[in-house]
Design a protein around this motif. Sequence first.
Motif, PDB file in Angstrom:
ATOM      1  N   PHE A 140      -4.370  -1.962  -4.529  1.00  0.00           N
ATOM      2  CA  PHE A 140      -3.529  -2.489  -5.478  1.00  0.00           C
ATOM      3  C   PHE A 140      -2.722  -3.791  -5.010  1.00  0.00           C
ATOM      4  O   PHE A 140      -2.577  -3.917  -3.697  1.00  0.00           O
ATOM      5  CB  PHE A 140      -2.407  -1.356  -5.657  1.00  0.00           C
ATOM      6  N   VAL A 141      -2.396  -4.436  -5.955  1.00  0.00           N
ATOM      7  CA  VAL A 141      -1.711  -5.929  -5.594  1.00  0.00           C
ATOM      8  C   VAL A 141      -0.527  -5.925  -6.903  1.00  0.00           C
ATOM      9  O   VAL A 141      -1.074  -5.495  -7.906  1.00  0.00           O
ATOM     10  CB  VAL A 141      -2.498  -7.020  -5.364  1.00  0.00           C
ATOM     11  N   ASP A 142       0.394  -6.507  -6.509  1.00  0.00           N
ATOM     12  CA  ASP A 142       1.217  -6.882  -7.561  1.00  0.00           C
ATOM     13  C   ASP A 142       0.920  -8.269  -8.201  1.00  0.00           C
ATOM     14  O   ASP A 142       0.536  -8.971  -7.327  1.00  0.00           O
ATOM     15  CB  ASP A 142       2.738  -6.624  -7.268  1.00  0.00           C
ATOM     16  N   TRP A 176       0.655  -0.809  -2.763  1.00  0.00           N
ATOM     17  CA  TRP A 176       0.115  -2.118  -2.483  1.00  0.00           C
ATOM     18  C   TRP A 176      -0.242  -2.708  -1.094  1.00  0.00           C
ATOM     19  O   TRP A 176      -1.046  -3.700  -0.886  1.00  0.00           O
ATOM     20  CB  TRP A 176       0.935  -3.265  -3.139  1.00  0.00           C
ATOM     21  N   ASN A 177       0.397  -1.863   0.133  1.00  0.00           N
ATOM     22  CA  ASN A 177      -0.185  -2.298   1.250  1.00  0.00           C
ATOM     23  C   ASN A 177      -0.943  -1.317   2.036  1.00  0.00           C
ATOM     24  O   ASN A 177      -1.015  -1.047   2.930  1.00  0.00           O
ATOM     25  CB  ASN A 177       1.073  -2.624   2.112  1.00  0.00           C
ATOM     26  N   LYS A 178      -2.054  -0.983   0.936  1.00  0.00           N
ATOM     27  CA  LYS A 178      -3.145   0.063   1.610  1.00  0.00           C
ATOM     28  C   LYS A 178      -4.252  -0.109   0.874  1.00  0.00           C
ATOM     29  O   LYS A 178      -4.331  -0.969  -0.480  1.00  0.00           O
ATOM     30  CB  LYS A 178      -2.490   1.391   1.151  1.00  0.00           C
ATOM     31  N   GLY A 195       0.508  -3.986   7.490  1.00  0.00           N
ATOM     32  CA  GLY A 195       1.612  -4.666   7.456  1.00  0.00           C
ATOM     33  C   GLY A 195       1.582  -5.982   6.462  1.00  0.00           C
ATOM     34  O   GLY A 195       0.540  -6.234   5.826  1.00  0.00           O
ATOM     35  N   TYR A 196       2.797  -6.125   6.274  1.00  0.00           N
ATOM     36  CA  TYR A 196       3.010  -7.532   5.325  1.00  0.00           C
ATOM     37  C   TYR A 196       4.146  -8.333   5.703  1.00  0.00           C
ATOM     38  O   TYR A 196       4.969  -8.124   6.450  1.00  0.00           O
ATOM     39  CB  TYR A 196       3.166  -6.695   3.824  1.00  0.00           C
ATOM     40  N   LYS A 197       4.114  -9.426   4.983  1.00  0.00           N
ATOM     41  CA  LYS A 197       5.209 -10.207   5.145  1.00  0.00           C
ATOM     42  C   LYS A 197       6.116 -10.645   3.781  1.00  0.00           C
ATOM     43  O   LYS A 197       5.228 -10.800   2.825  1.00  0.00           O
ATOM     44  CB  LYS A 197       4.874 -11.819   5.806  1.00  0.00           C
TER      45      LYS A 197
END
Length: 190
Positions: free
Chosen positions: A88-90, A160-162, A118-120
Amino acid sequence: MNHLVSIIMPAFNAESRIEESVHSLQRQIYQSFELIIVDDGSTDKTGLLCDLLSDEYGNVKVLHQDNAGPGKAREKGVQIAEGDIIAFVDSDDYLSEETLQILVSKIDETDADIIQFGYKMVDNNGSVISDNPLQECIYESRRDAYHYFITQKNCTNFLWNKVYKHTLFHSIEWPGIFYSEDYVVLAQLY
């Protein structure tokens, strides 16, 4: 590494950022993916932009629905997804070029049902506001994974981070709510 990844993007009034997000996905090194954009009843030019992006890229599918919230948009995307891996992404997310390649390799290496990364957070100029890395670890049991999810230890409550094996979604009930739907779905997945 012969997986089709179905990337699902709910979009609501995202005309100012959706094109850049889709272009970032198209720059992935790993190209075996479909992008399913679900226009969730946008009242701006998002729907038109989505259709134009679908014309531009052969791997982009667009669905239009009345505004029902991001959870229902994701559910509709999962229903038509052809991939064995779901992501998933936004509509304002960007992925570095090697993201899908790394994640698909990790699924092959570990046979994990869910891979989290992880994400920024960045501002409108692309400057990093916060860096949110996660430590690499493997949860061997559902109980351990669920424990870390509930306690939020080295875990997030975002969809969204998976990436996920598609088979996990066969019995998920998607809530008809506009906020915190991620948490409800993740609790079922874990």
